[in-house]
Design an enzyme around this catalytic site. Structure first.
Site, PDB file in Angstrom:
ATOM      1  N   THR A 176      34.991  27.955  92.806  1.00 14.86           N
ATOM      2  CA  THR A 176      33.732  28.581  92.415  1.00 14.86           C
ATOM      3  C   THR A 176      33.052  29.202  93.629  1.00 14.86           C
ATOM      4  OG1 THR A 176      33.377  27.135  90.529  1.00 14.86           O
ATOM      5  CG2 THR A 176      31.396  27.895  91.656  1.00 14.86           C
ATOM      6  N   ARG A 204      33.961  24.931  76.935  1.00 10.16           N
ATOM      7  CA  ARG A 204      33.468  23.965  77.936  1.00 10.16           C
ATOM      8  C   ARG A 204      32.588  24.692  78.966  1.00 10.16           C
ATOM      9  NH1 ARG A 204      33.938  23.652  83.812  1.00 10.16           N
ATOM     10  NH2 ARG A 204      33.801  21.478  84.419  1.00 10.16           N
ATOM     11  N   VAL A 205      31.444  24.105  79.271  1.00  8.13           N
ATOM     12  CA  VAL A 205      30.588  24.637  80.333  1.00  8.13           C
ATOM     13  C   VAL A 205      30.471  23.573  81.414  1.00  8.13           C
ATOM     14  CG1 VAL A 205      28.288  25.479  80.916  1.00  8.13           C
ATOM     15  CG2 VAL A 205      29.294  26.072  78.710  1.00  8.13           C
ATOM     16  N   GLY A 206      30.638  23.988  82.664  1.00  8.77           N
ATOM     17  CA  GLY A 206      30.532  23.057  83.781  1.00  8.77           C
ATOM     18  C   GLY A 206      29.149  23.082  84.401  1.00  8.77           C
ATOM     19  N   THR A 227      29.886  23.414  94.351  1.00 11.05           N
ATOM     20  CA  THR A 227      31.195  23.616  93.752  1.00 11.05           C
ATOM     21  C   THR A 227      31.848  22.243  93.665  1.00 11.05           C
ATOM     22  OG1 THR A 227      33.349  24.705  93.986  1.00 11.05           O
ATOM     23  CG2 THR A 227      32.213  24.137  96.024  1.00 11.05           C
ATOM     24  N   GLY A 230      32.894  19.536  87.873  1.00 10.16           N
ATOM     25  CA  GLY A 230      31.594  19.811  87.276  1.00 10.16           C
ATOM     26  C   GLY A 230      30.947  18.673  86.527  1.00 10.16           C
TER      27      GLY A 230
HETATM   28  N1  ASP Z   1      32.126  23.310  89.314  1.00  8.15           N
HETATM   29  C1  ASP Z   1      32.991  24.180  88.560  1.00  8.15           C
HETATM   30  C2  ASP Z   1      33.092  23.679  87.149  1.00  8.15           C
HETATM   31  O1  ASP Z   1      33.189  22.481  86.954  1.00  8.15           O
HETATM   32  C3  ASP Z   1      34.348  24.309  89.159  1.00  8.15           C
HETATM   33  C4  ASP Z   1      34.373  24.707  90.601  1.00  8.15           C
HETATM   34  O2  ASP Z   1      33.465  24.394  91.353  1.00  8.15           O
HETATM   35  O3  ASP Z   1      35.335  25.383  91.010  1.00  8.15           O
HETATM   36  O4  ASP Z   1      33.123  24.490  86.261  1.00  8.15           O
END
Ligand code: ASP
Length: 308
Positions: A176, A204-206, A227, A230
């Site tokens: 991310t 799905r939402v992170g 990041t 999530g």
């Molecule tokens: N935090 C992001 C998620 O869980 C993934 C990431 O940081 O790459 O969607």
């Protein structure tokens, strides 16, 4: 008196292999250059964050925009949030599939809507009504990610448990992107954009686009972007947790480290965090093997991929 501008960005925290480092460093340098040029011209922190994040969305290296991780059904589904610390105006989008730059859609929500957050086709419709072009989802899908998804699903079929999100640190990939900025007017902003996690269930939402989880900004505390895995970050509302500590007197570096320690101690989570206070102090911490980041101030540029 004018404030000295600061731009701090990240491009994921994970066990980045050696061969991926140069591309991450190049992407970080490009994003810093784009965002900082705006700050030097007196643009707002929101403008700089949006520009820096958009450059990384356009770069296939990162898990944002084109080149994002794929869902279980082989599509790109992206989330982004942008927040202005001056007035707490915020724009978020999630599960968008037809926008090349979700951070621009988040900006449109921030600027033009009484609402804060749009998802799916409603978000795409809002973006289109405000002048953004829609693309085909397949324009965002690249062969590297099809291969990665294929391998993850083959491993799943073979009965290997999916350790993408919860496994040992060296198996998880969090790419991310995010940015925090301080402008010459003394205001801070934050933005985060992601394609989410590999092989995620559609819908799905992170944490990344959820206010106070993967992103937050308030001139009275700090700006933050995260990041990592999530779900634990969301459960701890970790972005807000971290900026509240800055407001209570901790330095951004103490707060960043404390947030990552708390994430691990409380839920076994892993990831990385960047923090920026309105007086220009920064914090950065991660418990993943590596994290890609970059900092630009009037004193110069610092960037790289750090190791733990
Ligand atoms: N935090 C992001 C998620 O869980 C993934 C990431 O940081 O790459 O969607």
């Amino acid at each position: 008196m004018k404030t000295q501008p600061v731009l701090l960005i990240h491009g994921g925290a994970w066990a980045m292999p050696d061969e991926a480092i140069a591309a991450h460093e190049a992407g970080i340098a490009n994003a810093l250059a784009a965002g900082y040029a705006l700050l030097e011209r007196g643009a707002s922190a929101v403008d700089a964050v949006e520009a820096a994040v958009a450059v990384m969305e356009d770069d296939e290296t990162f898990d944002a925009g084109r080149g994002s991780f794929l869902t279980q059904d082989g599509r790109v589904q992206m989330d982004a949030l942008l927040m202005n610390g001056e007035n707490l105006r915020t724009g978020g989008v999630a599960c968008v599939e037809r926008l090349r730059n979700p951070i621009h859609a988040a900006r449109l929500v921030l600027d033009h809507s009484p609402h804060v957050y749009f998802v799916g086709t409603g978000a795409e419709r809002f973006a289109r009504q405000h002048g953004m072009a829609l693309c085909d989802n397949m324009d965002l899908v690249i062969p590297r990610e099809q291969e990665r998804l294929y391998k993850a699903q083959a491993a799943e079929l073979a009965g290997h448990s999916d350790t993408t999100f919860s496994g040992p640190l060296d198996s998880a990939s969090h790419d991310t992107v995010g940015a925090v900025a301080l402008d010459t007017h003394g205001n801070i902003a934050a933005g985060t954009s992601t394609g989410g996690t590999l092989n995620k269930a559609p819908g799905r939402v992170g944490d990344s686009s959820l206010i106070g989880c993967g992103c937050y900004a308030d001139n009275l505390s700090a700006a933050v972007s995260l990041t990592g895995w999530g779900e634990p970050i969301m459960k701890l509302v970790l972005g807000k947790w971290a900026v509240d500590r800055v407001a209570a007197g901790a330095s951004p570096q103490e707060s960043a480290q404390a947030a990552i320690d708390y994430l691990f101690a409380r839920l076994g989570g892993h990831g990385g965090i960047i923090l920026l206070s309105p007086d220009g102090r920064i914090g950065l911490a991660h418990n993943t093997p590596r994290m890609a980041w970059g900092l630009r101030t009037p004193a110069g540029l610092e960037s790289g991929v750090t190791r733990n």
